[in-house]
Scaffold this motif. Structure first.
Motif, mmCIF file in Angstrom:
data_model
loop_
_atom_site.group_PDB
_atom_site.id
_atom_site.type_symbol
_atom_site.label_atom_id
_atom_site.label_comp_id
_atom_site.label_asym_id
_atom_site.label_seq_id
_atom_site.Cartn_x
_atom_site.Cartn_y
_atom_site.Cartn_z
ATOM 1 N N LYS A 24 0.773 -1.311 -0.040
ATOM 2 C CA LYS A 24 0.056 0.075 -0.004
ATOM 3 C C LYS A 24 0.833 1.177 0.002
ATOM 4 O O LYS A 24 1.763 1.236 0.800
ATOM 5 C CB LYS A 24 -0.877 0.016 1.201
ATOM 6 C CG LYS A 24 -1.810 1.191 1.270
ATOM 7 C CD LYS A 24 -2.767 1.187 2.701
ATOM 8 C CE LYS A 24 -3.788 0.015 2.857
ATOM 9 N NZ LYS A 24 -4.446 0.087 3.851
ATOM 10 N N ALA A 27 -6.812 2.325 -3.135
ATOM 11 C CA ALA A 27 -7.137 1.349 -1.987
ATOM 12 C C ALA A 27 -8.525 1.893 -1.710
ATOM 13 O O ALA A 27 -9.022 3.195 -1.301
ATOM 14 C CB ALA A 27 -6.161 1.461 -0.874
ATOM 15 N N ASP A 33 -8.413 -2.176 3.367
ATOM 16 C CA ASP A 33 -7.436 -2.852 2.619
ATOM 17 C C ASP A 33 -6.210 -3.070 3.379
ATOM 18 O O ASP A 33 -5.647 -2.102 3.901
ATOM 19 C CB ASP A 33 -7.116 -2.065 1.402
ATOM 20 C CG ASP A 33 -8.364 -2.427 0.274
ATOM 21 O OD1 ASP A 33 -8.984 -3.305 0.330
ATOM 22 O OD2 ASP A 33 -8.017 -1.656 -0.880
#
Length: 98
Positions: free
Chosen positions: A26, A45, A49
């Motif tokens: 991420k 995202a 997540d």
């Protein structure tokens, strides 16, 4: 969604199109939003997540890494990029972006 996130998702998908990714990462772009990268490519995202590694940077730093003007390892070593989670996944992604 911010234009920065939209452009970054497109750039990441183009850069990683021929790569095999066996982890999730991420990117948190401060003030703009988050991007999730995994085996299906990059996408904005969503809340909740999860990722193996989370990397946080300002928009300018992220753009410099995507364009090749800044090596991700250098960004980390100089404090421009923070990494939380699996450092091995971060290093794999960094080598794909370099």
């Amino acid at each position: 969604m911010s234009e920065v996130i939209t452009a970054a998702v497109a750039a990441l998908n183009a850069k990683l199109a021929d790569e095999s990714i066996d982890f999730t990462a991420k990117f948190v772009i401060e003030g703009e939003g988050e991007i999730l990268v995994g085996s299906d490519g990059a996408k904005p995202a969503e809340a909740g997540d999860e990722a193996d590694v989370t990397m946080t940077a300002e928009a300018d730093t992220f753009q410099d890494m995507l364009s090749g003007d800044l090596n991700p390892t250098s960004a980390f070593m100089t404090g421009k990029l923070s990494v939380d989670g699996d450092m091995g996944s971060a290093m794999k992604l960094g080598s794909l972006l370099a």
